[in-house]
Design an enzyme around this catalytic site. Structure first.
Site, PDB file in Angstrom:
ATOM      1  N   SER A 241       0.846  -1.205   0.000  1.00  0.00           N
ATOM      2  CA  SER A 241       0.000   0.000   0.000  1.00  0.00           C
ATOM      3  C   SER A 241       0.876   1.249   0.000  1.00  0.00           C
ATOM      4  CB  SER A 241      -0.940  -0.033   1.202  1.00  0.00           C
ATOM      5  OG  SER A 241      -1.935   0.967   1.070  1.00  0.00           O
ATOM      6  N   ASN A 242       0.312   2.374   0.331  1.00  0.00           N
ATOM      7  CA  ASN A 242       1.090   3.620   0.388  1.00  0.00           C
ATOM      8  C   ASN A 242       0.593   4.480   1.543  1.00  0.00           C
ATOM      9  OD1 ASN A 242      -1.116   5.374  -0.621  1.00  0.00           O
ATOM     10  ND2 ASN A 242      -0.893   4.052  -2.418  1.00  0.00           N
TER      11      ASN A 242
END
Ligand code: C5P
Length: 407
Positions: free
Chosen positions: A210-211
């Protein structure tokens, strides 16, 4: 606020009709253009000559002019008006409005008016309190007629209670309040989609890629759009945030899911703001069991995800498409390339090199790049204020299509 506004004033047969004269003077003083329609009985309470002189227009009472047979069109009156104010409104007229009766020009105009309607009831306290009147007012309220509450005080009958028509100053204030609220609701009737937050790409049942996106910018945009009257569809990856009632929230996890939902919703909208930080790659295979560690290194094979913005851009038609670019270097040239490739109408650039811009923080510093080459840099602001700047631009593009540079 009322300058240049067309106010159609309906006057009915009540002792309070004399206040219509003051009301017209105040409206004209505020810069409004006033036209007056009266019921036949209202003429017994105040002369058309007085109201015609104050409003500087002939008064309309009949369906046609008895002298020359000219038709007084209730439809064009309704179309002309920015607001239809019936003051004073008798119990009789309110009942007829509630029941859809159309036996005078004031009432036919009500039935054909598309503008907002205001009524300022005036009657004796018992008539006002009567369940029939209250039911009629309830019906009108449910139809979005604004009721300017009567005041308590001495009534023409000598009794004291609620039923006195609101003072003309109060009525003018109610109109001003409505128009000032309206100014901020320029997007009503528009449907807009916002993508927001990160996506999560599963590696196995426990882990994901993810980020750092918090979703704050996209949520602030969704709320600003909704505050201006738009119907908002927020397609959001996992965040810690909640949204206000009235926004349609569509929760998704992966880029694939966001892609599917966005493609479904976009054709039904007037445009989309692509604020999500979508993963560009996803594991080629997702293990259905937790991957066990061993001493060696291992490579995870990734395959590209759909570029949601680029896909929507292909079939955007006349819909608006707004993108974001978060860059760390060569900011302007990267943003320009995305503007072209994804067929955005404009792109909002923020650089991770600017302190206060980017993930998690409550502030942002943006530059808006448009297709005609114009670039507008904004100072560091809260994400909420930044959303106001972006939505101002969106409103401009949607409401004045001429301001929208063609591709
Ligand atoms: O190419 P890049 O990811 O920098 O482009 C950013 C813009 O494209 C953003 O508006 C983002 O929401 C959108 N985007 C998307 N789907 C992707 C990748 C980016 O909609 N898979």
């Amino acid at each position: 606020m009322l300058r240049g506004k067309h106010i159609l004033l309906g006057v009915t047969g009540s002792i309070a009709a004399y206040k219509a004269a003051v009301l017209i003077r105040l409206l004209v003083k505020e810069g409004a253009e006033v036209r007056v329609v009266m019921t036949p009985l209202a003429k017994e309470f105040i002369t058309p000559l007085t109201l015609a002189t104050l409003s500087r227009h002939p008064i309309l009472v009949d369906f046609f002019d008895p002298e020359d047979g000219r038709w007084n069109s209730h439809i064009s009156l309704g179309e002309w008006a920015d607001a239809y104010l019936i003051a004073p409104a008798t119990a009789n007229t309110l009942a007829k409005m509630a029941g859809g009766v159309a036996d005078n020009l004031l009432l036919t105009t009500y039935l054909s008016a598309r503008c907002p309607v205001f009524v300022s009831p005036a009657m004796d306290l018992d008539m006002y309190a009567h369940v029939a009147t209250q039911e009629n007012l309830g019906k009108l309220r449910r139809r979005n007629v604004s009721i300017i509450e009567p005041e308590e005080g001495e009534l023409a009958s000598g009794l004291v209670g609620k039923g006195r028509m609101a003072e003309p100053e109060k009525i003018v204030e109610a109109l001003q309040r409505w128009f000032s609220g309206q100014k901020k609701r320029g997007l009503s009737g528009k449907r807009l989609m916002v993508t927001a937050g990160p996506t999560r790409e599963a590696i196995d049942p426990v882990r994901y890629i993810s980020n750092h996106s918090s979703g704050k910018m996209g949520y602030a945009l969704a709320e600003e759009l909704a505050a201006r009257g738009a119907e908002v569809f927020l397609v959001t990856g996992p965040t810690q945030l909640s949204v206000k009632d009235g926004i349609h929230r569509i929760d998704v996890v992966s880029a694939q899911e966001m892609y599917e939902r966005a493609c479904e919703i976009f054709p039904e909208t007037d445009g989309a703001i692509m604020c999500a930080a979508v993963a560009d790659y996803t594991p080629a295979e997702v293990s259905d069991r937790k991957i066990k560690k061993d001493d060696g290194s291992w490579a995870l094979e990734l395959r590209p995800t759909h570029d949601i913005a680029a896909e929507l851009g292909k079939n955007k038609g006349s819909r608006l498409l707004v993108g974001f670019a978060l860059e760390t270097d060569h900011e302007h040239s990267h943003a320009h390339a995305k503007l072209e490739r994804k067929r955005f109408d404009f792109i909002v650039l923020n650089s991770l090199r600017d302190a206060g811009a980017g993930f998690g923080v409550d502030t942002n510093k943006i530059t808006i790049l448009e297709r005609n080459g114009s670039e507008t840099a904004y100072p560091l602001k809260s994400k909420r204020e930044t959303a106001v700047d972006i939505v101002d631009k969106i409103e401009n593009y949607l409401l004045s299509p001429d301001s929208r540079p063609s591709e």
